[in-house]
Design an enzyme around this catalytic site. Structure first.
Site, short mmCIF file in Angstrom:
data_model
loop_
_atom_site.label_atom_id
_atom_site.label_comp_id
_atom_site.label_asym_id
_atom_site.label_seq_id
_atom_site.Cartn_x
_atom_site.Cartn_y
_atom_site.Cartn_z
N GLU A 258 0.89 -1.18 0.00
CA GLU A 258 0.00 0.00 0.00
C GLU A 258 0.91 1.21 0.00
O GLU A 258 1.53 1.53 1.03
CB GLU A 258 -0.90 0.00 1.25
CG GLU A 258 -1.80 -1.22 1.38
CD GLU A 258 -2.93 -1.24 0.36
OE1 GLU A 258 -3.24 -0.18 -0.23
OE2 GLU A 258 -3.49 -2.32 0.14
N CYS B 134 -2.12 9.38 2.14
CA CYS B 134 -1.88 8.96 0.75
C CYS B 134 -3.07 9.30 -0.14
O CYS B 134 -2.94 9.27 -1.36
CB CYS B 134 -1.60 7.46 0.71
SG CYS B 134 -2.78 6.51 1.64
P1 NAD Z 1 8.48 4.74 4.76
O1 NAD Z 1 8.45 3.93 3.53
O2 NAD Z 1 9.63 5.61 5.00
O3 NAD Z 1 8.35 3.80 6.05
C1 NAD Z 1 7.31 2.87 6.17
C2 NAD Z 1 7.76 1.77 7.10
O4 NAD Z 1 8.81 1.01 6.48
C3 NAD Z 1 8.34 2.26 8.43
O5 NAD Z 1 7.91 1.43 9.47
C4 NAD Z 1 9.83 2.15 8.20
O6 NAD Z 1 10.56 2.04 9.38
C5 NAD Z 1 9.88 0.87 7.39
N1 NAD Z 1 11.12 0.64 6.63
C6 NAD Z 1 12.00 1.56 6.18
N2 NAD Z 1 13.02 0.96 5.54
C7 NAD Z 1 12.77 -0.37 5.57
C8 NAD Z 1 13.43 -1.52 5.04
N3 NAD Z 1 14.56 -1.42 4.38
N4 NAD Z 1 12.87 -2.73 5.24
C9 NAD Z 1 11.70 -2.84 5.90
N5 NAD Z 1 11.03 -1.79 6.43
C10 NAD Z 1 11.55 -0.56 6.26
O7 NAD Z 1 7.10 5.58 4.75
P2 NAD Z 1 6.63 6.73 5.76
O8 NAD Z 1 7.39 7.98 5.44
O9 NAD Z 1 6.56 6.24 7.15
O10 NAD Z 1 5.11 6.90 5.27
C11 NAD Z 1 4.72 7.73 4.24
C12 NAD Z 1 4.39 6.95 2.99
O11 NAD Z 1 3.41 5.96 3.25
C13 NAD Z 1 3.78 7.84 1.92
O12 NAD Z 1 4.35 7.54 0.67
C14 NAD Z 1 2.31 7.45 1.94
O13 NAD Z 1 1.62 7.70 0.76
C15 NAD Z 1 2.39 6.00 2.26
N6 NAD Z 1 1.11 5.53 2.77
C16 NAD Z 1 0.33 4.72 1.98
C17 NAD Z 1 -0.93 4.30 2.44
C18 NAD Z 1 -1.80 3.40 1.62
O14 NAD Z 1 -2.67 2.76 2.20
N7 NAD Z 1 -1.61 3.32 0.32
C19 NAD Z 1 -1.37 4.71 3.69
C20 NAD Z 1 -0.55 5.54 4.45
C21 NAD Z 1 0.69 5.94 3.98
#
Ligand code: NAD
Length: 478
Positions: free
Chosen positions: A248, A286
Site C-alpha cells: 500500500e 496517501c
Molecule cells: P516509509 O516507507 O519511510 O516507512 C514505512 C515503514 O517502512 C516504516 O515502518 C519504516 O521504518 C519501514 N522501513 C523503512 N526501511 C525499511 C526496510 N529497508 N525494510 C523494511 N522496512 C523498512 O514511509 P513513511 O514515510 O513512514 O510513510 C509515508 C508513505 O506511506 C507515503 O508515501 C504514503 O503515501 C504512504 N502511505 C500509503 C498508504 C496506503 O494505504 N496506500 C497509507 C498511508 C501511507
C-alpha cells in the site's frame, strides 16, 4: 524521563538496553522513550509466530472474534487518552487523532464480525458427468505468519489494518511500527494482552530499519504486508520475490469538479471538502487531495472559494481543540514541501494562499498554473498543498487524472450517473468517490492502488481474503 515504553514479544511486554526518544513534532517536547527491539527479540517473535501458526489456524472463530471485539471496545473506552498519544507522537490535531482512534475501533469491530462469517465456499462437481452428486469445499487457509510494516501517518489505524484481519483469519502477526510513531502501536499491545489470544499470535516490534532486511527475508514469515513509501515497498518486493507481498504505497490523489456541480451550494461543499482534505493531517495522507481539475465553466468561482476556505483554516498547536492543521512529522519534511512550492513558483505557478514555513509547520497552500512537469504536479507532495487546474470537459479531466504514476482514489463531484460510471470505467485508480473528495475511506471496503500506488487490497474483508489461500476438499462421488 520515566522508564521506556516496552515492546511486545509473543504477547509479553519487554524492555531492551536500547531505547529511543519520541518527541512532539510541534515543539520537540519529549513525549516518552520507546524500547527498541534487538535481532534476538525479532528471532524470538518469529519462532513464536511460526510455532503458533498451525494451532492458531485451528483455534475457534468464536475465541478470535471475542478477543477482537474486546480490543474494539477498549479502544472506544480509551479514545481520549489514545488520541492524545497519537497527537503527541505524530503531531496531528486532536480532532483527527480522535477520528483515527474511532476508525481503528471500527477495524477491530469489523474483524470481530467477519471472523465469525469468514469460511469458504461450496462448489458443485456434478458439472462433470463422471461425478454425479460430487461437491468440493473451498476452505480459506491462512498463508502463514504475517510481517506487517506501517508508516507514521496513521500510527494506530494502519497498525489496526494489519493486526485485526490477520488475527481474524488465524494468522500470527509481527507488526513493525514507524520509528517516529511507535507509541500508539505499543499501547495497542496493552489491549491485545488483555485478551485470550495465544501469546505467539502477535508481537509488536519497533526495530530500526537496518534490522529489517533479516526479518523480511525470514522464510518463517511467508507474508509481508507493507504500507509506506514506494521505494521501500518495492525494495522489499524485490528482496523476497517468492513471498506473498502486499504493498500500500503513495499517491497524488485528484478531485474532479464537473460542469454540472455548479450551484452555490455545490461549489461551497466542494470547496470546503477540498480545502479540508488537502490539508488534514498537514496533507500527510496517501489520499489527501493534491490535484484539483475543475471544469472551465466553474473553475474561477471554485478556485476563489477554495482559496478563501484554505486561508481560514486554523493552524498551530495540534493539542488545541480549534486547530485544524498542525505540523508535519518533522522540519525536514516541511523543508522539502517548501522547496517543491518554490520550484513550482519559479517555473511560473501562482501561489494563491500560504507558501511559507515555520519550523515543521507549512502553511496550507493553494497554487494555480503549476507546470505538469513540476514535482508538485507529478510526485506525492505529502504536505498541505493543492494545485488547481482548469479543464474542458470530462475527457480532459480524466486524461489529466490518469496522467500520473499513481492511482489510489479519485473524487468526482458530479450529479450525473453517466459521469459516475464513466469515471469507474476510465479512471486508473483503486476507487472513485462520487460527490466527495478522494480521501473518503471506509474500513471494510476494499482499498488500495494501481500503478505505483500498490499491489493488492486492504479493507478488513479484502485483507482477510488476501492473507488466506484456497484449500480444496473434494468429494467427487458423493
Ligand atoms: P516509509 O516507507 O519511510 O516507512 C514505512 C515503514 O517502512 C516504516 O515502518 C519504516 O521504518 C519501514 N522501513 C523503512 N526501511 C525499511 C526496510 N529497508 N525494510 C523494511 N522496512 C523498512 O514511509 P513513511 O514515510 O513512514 O510513510 C509515508 C508513505 O506511506 C507515503 O508515501 C504514503 O503515501 C504512504 N502511505 C500509503 C498508504 C496506503 O494505504 N496506500 C497509507 C498511508 C501511507
Amino acid at each position: 524521563m520515566s522508564t521506556p515504553v516496552p515492546f511486545w514479544v509473543a504477547g509479553t511486554p519487554r524492555h531492551s538496553t536500547e531505547s529511543t526518544p519520541i518527541t512532539h513534532p510541534y515543539d520537540n517536547a519529549p513525549v516518552a522513550r520507546a524500547s527498541i527491539a534487538t535481532d534476538a527479540d525479532a528471532a524470538e517473535a518469529t519462532a513464536a509466530a511460526h510455532a503458533a501458526a498451525e494451532p492458531f489456524a485451528r483455534a475457534s472463530a468464536a475465541q478470535r472474534s471475542r478477543s477482537l471485539d474486546h480490543v474494539a471496545r477498549r479502544l472506544t473506552e480509551r479514545t481520549d487518552e489514545i488520541a492524545e498519544l497519537i497527537t503527541a507522537e505524530n503531531g496531528k490535531p486532536l480532532r483527527w487523532a480522535r477520528a483515527e482512534t474511532g476508525r481503528a475501533a471500527s477495524v477491530f469491530h469489523w474483524a470481530a464480525e467477519e471472523a465469525r462469517r469468514f469460511g469458504g465456499e461450496w462448489q458443485r462437481l456434478d458439472t462433470d458427468p463422471q461425478s454425479p452428486g460430487g461437491v468440493a469445499l473451498v476452505a480459506r487457509h491462512p498463508r502463514g505468519p504475517v510481517l506487517g510494516i506501517t508508516p507514521f501517518n496513521f500510527p494506530l489505524n494502519l497498525v489496526a489494518h494489519k493486526v485485526a484481519p490477520a488475527l481474524a483469519v488465524g494468522a500470527p502477526i509481527i507488526v513493525k511500527p514507524a520509528p517516529a510513531t511507535p507509541l500508539s502501536a505499543l499501547l495497542l499491545g496493552e489491549l491485545l494482552a488483555e485478551t485470550a489470544l495465544p501469546s505467539g499470535s502477535w508481537s509488536i516490534l519497533p526495530l530500526p530499519n537496518d534490522r529489517m532486511p533479516r526479518l523480511v527475508a525470514d522464510t518463517r514469515l511467508p507474508v509481508v504486508s507493507f504500507t509506506g513509501s514506494g521505494p521501500v515497498g518495492r525494495s522489499i518486493r524485490e528482496a523476497v520475490p517468492h513471498k506473498h507481498v502486499t504493498l500500500e504505497l503513495g499517491g497524488n490523489a485528484a478531485a474532479v469538479v464537473c460542469d454540472d456541480w455548479s450551484t452555490p451550494a455545490d461549489l461551497a461543499w466542494a470547496a470546503d471538502r477540498i480545502a479540508v482534505f488537502a490539508t488534514y493531517q498537514a496533507g500527510q495522507s496517501c489520499i489527501a487531495v493534491q490535484r484539483v481539475f475543475a471544469d472551465s465553466t466553474i473553475a474561477a468561482e471554485l478556485t476563489e472559494r477554495v482559496v478563501q476556505r484554505v486561508a481560514t483554516l486554523a493552524t498551530g498547536d495540534p493539542r488545541d481543540e480549534h486547530t485544524q492543521v498542525g505540523p508535519l512529522i518533522d522540519e525536514e519534511a516541511a523543508r522539502r514541501v517548501e522547496q517543491w512550492v518554490a520550484e513550482a513558483a519559479d517555473a511560473g505557478a501562482r501561489i494563491r494562499t500560504g507558501g511559507h514555513r515555520t519550523g515543521a509547520e507549512y502553511a496550507p497552500t493553494v497554487l494555480t498554473g503549476v507546470p505538469s512537469t513540476a514535482r508538485l504536479a507529478c510526485e506525492e507532495v505529502f504536505g498541505p498543498v493543492l494545485t488547481i487546474d482548469e479543464v474542458d470537459g470530462l475527457d480532459e479531466a480524466f486524461d489529466r487524472v490518469n496522467d500520473s504514476r499513481f492511482g489510489l482514489q479519485t473524487g468526482v463531484f458530479t450529479h450525473r450517473s453517466d459521469s459516475a460510471f464513466a469515471a469507474l470505467a476510465r479512471l486508473h485508480v483503486g476507487g472513485v468517490v462520487i460527490g466527495d473528495v478522494p480521501s473518503v475511506r471506509a474500513e471494510h471496503v476494499p482499498y488500495g492502488g494501481v500503478k505505483e500506488s500498490g499491489v493488492g487490497r486492504e479493507g478488513v474483508m479484502a485483507a482477510m481474503t488476501d492473507l488466506t489461500e484456497p484449500r480444496v476438499l473434494a468429494f467427487p462421488g458423493v
